[in-house]
Design an enzyme around this catalytic site. Structure first.
Site, PDB file in Angstrom:
ATOM      1  N   ASP A 198      -5.254   9.072  -3.784  1.00 25.14           N
ATOM      2  CA  ASP A 198      -4.223   8.116  -3.259  1.00 25.14           C
ATOM      3  C   ASP A 198      -5.079   6.725  -3.183  1.00 25.14           C
ATOM      4  O   ASP A 198      -5.945   6.729  -2.100  1.00 25.14           O
ATOM      5  CB  ASP A 198      -3.295   8.556  -2.018  1.00 25.14           C
ATOM      6  CG  ASP A 198      -2.152   7.519  -1.491  1.00 25.14           C
ATOM      7  OD1 ASP A 198      -2.129   6.571  -2.481  1.00 25.14           O
ATOM      8  OD2 ASP A 198      -1.460   8.019  -1.012  1.00 25.14           O
ATOM      9  N   GLU A 235      -0.966   5.670  -7.335  1.00 27.38           N
ATOM     10  CA  GLU A 235      -1.517   4.152  -7.224  1.00 27.38           C
ATOM     11  C   GLU A 235      -0.194   3.438  -7.566  1.00 27.38           C
ATOM     12  O   GLU A 235      -0.295   2.415  -7.848  1.00 27.38           O
ATOM     13  CB  GLU A 235      -2.721   3.950  -8.211  1.00 27.38           C
ATOM     14  CG  GLU A 235      -2.726   4.329  -9.708  1.00 27.38           C
ATOM     15  CD  GLU A 235      -1.857   3.358 -10.477  1.00 27.38           C
ATOM     16  OE1 GLU A 235      -0.657   3.686 -10.660  1.00 27.38           O
ATOM     17  OE2 GLU A 235      -2.326   2.315 -10.927  1.00 27.38           O
ATOM     18  N   GLY A 287       2.008   3.098  -9.649  1.00 27.40           N
ATOM     19  CA  GLY A 287       2.413   2.353 -10.826  1.00 27.40           C
ATOM     20  C   GLY A 287       1.755   1.026 -11.239  1.00 27.40           C
ATOM     21  O   GLY A 287       2.127   0.291 -11.996  1.00 27.40           O
ATOM     22  N   ASP A 290       6.552   4.473  -2.195  1.00 29.41           N
ATOM     23  CA  ASP A 290       6.849   5.349  -1.832  1.00 29.41           C
ATOM     24  C   ASP A 290       8.410   5.470  -1.527  1.00 29.41           C
ATOM     25  O   ASP A 290       9.255   4.649  -1.398  1.00 29.41           O
ATOM     26  CB  ASP A 290       6.372   5.728  -0.193  1.00 29.41           C
ATOM     27  CG  ASP A 290       4.921   5.744  -0.224  1.00 29.41           C
ATOM     28  OD1 ASP A 290       4.439   5.669  -1.316  1.00 29.41           O
ATOM     29  OD2 ASP A 290       4.461   5.998   0.892  1.00 29.41           O
TER      30      ASP A 290
HETATM   31  C1  GLA Z   1       0.829   6.881   0.578  1.00 30.71           C
HETATM   32  C2  GLA Z   1       1.521   7.625  -0.473  1.00 30.71           C
HETATM   33  C3  GLA Z   1       2.471   8.616   0.134  1.00 30.71           C
HETATM   34  C4  GLA Z   1       1.548   9.521   1.301  1.00 30.71           C
HETATM   35  C5  GLA Z   1       1.114   8.441   2.342  1.00 30.71           C
HETATM   36  C6  GLA Z   1       0.053   9.362   3.305  1.00 30.71           C
HETATM   37  O1  GLA Z   1       1.803   5.960   1.145  1.00 30.71           O
HETATM   38  O2  GLA Z   1       2.110   7.001  -1.367  1.00 30.71           O
HETATM   39  O3  GLA Z   1       3.230   9.481  -0.716  1.00 30.71           O
HETATM   40  O4  GLA Z   1       0.719  10.279   0.462  1.00 30.71           O
HETATM   41  O5  GLA Z   1       0.129   7.574   1.410  1.00 30.71           O
HETATM   42  O6  GLA Z   1      -0.713   8.551   3.814  1.00 30.71           O
END
Ligand code: GLA
Length: 525
Positions: free
Chosen positions: A283, A322, A324, A346
């Site tokens: 991530d 990342e 997109g 998200d």
């Molecule tokens: C980002 C990701 C989520 C999750 C959080 C965890 O926001 O997009 O899916 O993994 O981090 O901190």
């Protein structure tokens, strides 16, 4: 000194200070201008902290400033009056962050507290409830991200041969966020088997963010007290016939502020392999503060871990997260070793979020292929924020898109309805079709979306979706079927009713509930 007493004498302290404001020691005590490091214990009692930084400017009782985030900070306004501090972020207006008017405006982050002995004792309210933080003055340098480390020269990594169909499993984030621990992961593994989910294809039990502690004397990443023994946990998940996933970031910190893999990529890949990890979600998070987010830079960042994973010689599914950026689906995600890549920000457990994300993905479907999937984020089915019709839309849409089916709910407490949605084998079979052919839009009119996806056996899946707030008629014309089906007798099956359906003449027509779906499988006789 007790806070009440401090509050009572604070005005006098200020008056005294003001009348002696030529005395630097005195004014320094009451002027909050400068850089502050805010340390907040992470929720979940894992003994870790999150550090954020503020730059404040005080004029009289007024405070302005910035919550330091790169590339762009978030403005702060507030007051410092009678020893009491109030700070709040000023979120950008909704139009600046989203083209979707249905998206609620971001809530400000609000800190309230006191100034005591050179420290700010702050309380904030957020997603995890009330949080206590302590802030101390720091130098500007302390707020800066580390210098960028050199990135590898670009090359095309070989296909690792994994994820021939979209990965299926469970991930902790949507339901547990920072509260995930060893016991809950074991319980999810148990429930994945006892509920029957493992029998219909769900395989990966994925630990998301907040498992990390720091590094030992040799630089090896360590888990915090919520996860006393990662190897033992992986062994347990494997003993159930399942596979286990973990999470890290290429940056120094993960999105929740925990230890990331920055500068330790090879070492962390080896650790994950030694623990028996089968899946890594990687991530971007704080790496965005260090590097640019153009395609070559992101490719190099993800290639570094992709190569490290491949060099462990353990089959580890590589999930790029990342959001997109830099059109990851157009090729560099695959070159960097990725088996799947997030295409959006998200998801949340709301119709507006799922609808916006899901229906924006159709144009990307032709970029997916076996081993390399678009990931519109994890499922929210069963988390309670949507109706059963909306969750059936979620499952149908994700399956037509060949999206990873990563459940995000509590598998121990599923209602029969939730089970019937997550474990509809005929819908799962669309998602997992062995010969991937992308979904296309047949029509999009008046809030009714009709999507069609050809399947390996010559049949097609057709979804009629109602995005409006009222029951509405949807229609699918026989003439929209592939040429190969022209003039033949058809079998039509309704995959949510688990029953045959009928074409009336040249059309299939049905009243679709608000936010609901009719999902058909049509084959020639
Ligand atoms: C980002 C990701 C989520 C999750 C959080 C965890 O926001 O997009 O899916 O993994 O981090 O901190």
């Amino acid at each position: 000194m007790p806070i009440l007493l401090r509050k009572l004498i604070a005005p006098f302290t200020l008056v005294l200070c003001c009348s002696f404001c030529a005395v630097p020691r005195c004014s320094a005590q009451t002027d909050l201008s400068g850089y502050w490091g805010v340390r907040t214990p992470n929720p979940g009692g894992d003994g870790t902290f999150r550090d954020t930084y503020l730059e404040l400017h005080q004029t009289g009782e007024e405070i302005t400033g910035t919550l330091l985030r790169r590339p762009n900070g978030i403005p702060i306004k507030g007051t410092f009056k009678d020893g009491a501090v109030h700070l709040e972020t000023v979120p950008p207006p909704p139009s600046a962050t989203s083209s979707n008017p249905a998206r609620p405006p971001q809530r400000p982050l609000v800190y309230d507290g006191t100034y005591e002995d050179g420290k700010l004792m702050l309380t904030s309210r957020g997603r995890f409830g009330e949080m206590k933080s302590t802030a101390e003055k720091v130098t500007k340098e302390a707020t800066l991200p580390p210098a960028p480390l050199p990135l590898p020269a670009l090359k095309d990594l070989p296909d690792n041969g994994l994820a021939r169909t979209p990965p299926m499993g469970w991930n902790s984030w949507n339901k547990f966020a920072g509260r995930v621990d060893d016991a809950s992961v074991r319980a999810m593994a148990d429930a994945m088997v006892s509920s029957g989910m493992s029998k219909v294809g769900y395989t990966y039990i994925n630990i998301d963010d907040t498992w990390e502690l720091g590094r030992d004397a040799n630089g090896n990443i360590t888990s915090n007290k919520k996860f006393p023994d990662m190897k033992a946990l992986a062994d347990y998940v494997h003993s159930k016939g399942l596979k286990i996933g973990i999470y890290s970031s290429p940056g120094p910190k993960t999105c929740a502020g925990y230890e990331g893999s920055y500068g330790h990529e090879v070492q962390d890949a080896k650790t994950f392999a030694a623990w028996g990890i089968d899946y890594l979600k990687y991530d971007l998070c704080s790496d965005l503060e260090i590097y640019k987010d153009d395609a070559p830079t992101l490719q190099a960042i993800y290639q570094e871990m992709g190569q490290a994973l491949q060099e462990t010689h353990r089959p580890i599914v590589y999930s790029l997260c990342e959001y997109g950026r830099a059109a990851v689906w157009t090729g560099w995600g695959e070159k960097s070793g990725g088996n799947l890549w997030r295409t959006t920000g998200d998801i949340s457990d709301r119709w507006e979020s799922m609808d916006r994300i899901g229906f924006s993905q159709i144009k990307l479907a032709s970029f997916a292929k076996p081993g390399h999937w678009n990931d519109p984020d994890m499922l929210e089915i069963g988390n309670g924020g949507m109706t059963a019709d909306e969750y059936r839309t979620h499952m149908s849409l994700w399956s037509l898109l060949a999206a990873p089916l990563i459940a995000g709910n509590d598998l121990r407490t599923m209602t029969d309805e939730t089970k019937s949605i997550l474990m509809n084998t005929e819908v799962i079979a669309i998602d997992q079709d062995p010969k991937y052919m992308p979904v296309t839009s047949v029509s999009s009119e008046g809030g009714i979306e009709v999507l069609m996806r050809p399947l390996h056996d010559g049949s097609v899946a057709v979804g009629l979706f109602n995005r409006t707030g009222a029951p509405t008629e949807g229609r699918f014309m026989r003439s929209s079927l592939p040429q190969t089906m022209a003039g033949k007798k058809l079998d039509v099956r309704d995959l949510w009713a688990h029953a045959p359906a009928k074409m009336d003449g040249d059309a299939f027509t049905a009243t679709i509930p608000s936010h609901g779906v009719v999902l058909l499988k049509i084959k020639t006789r």
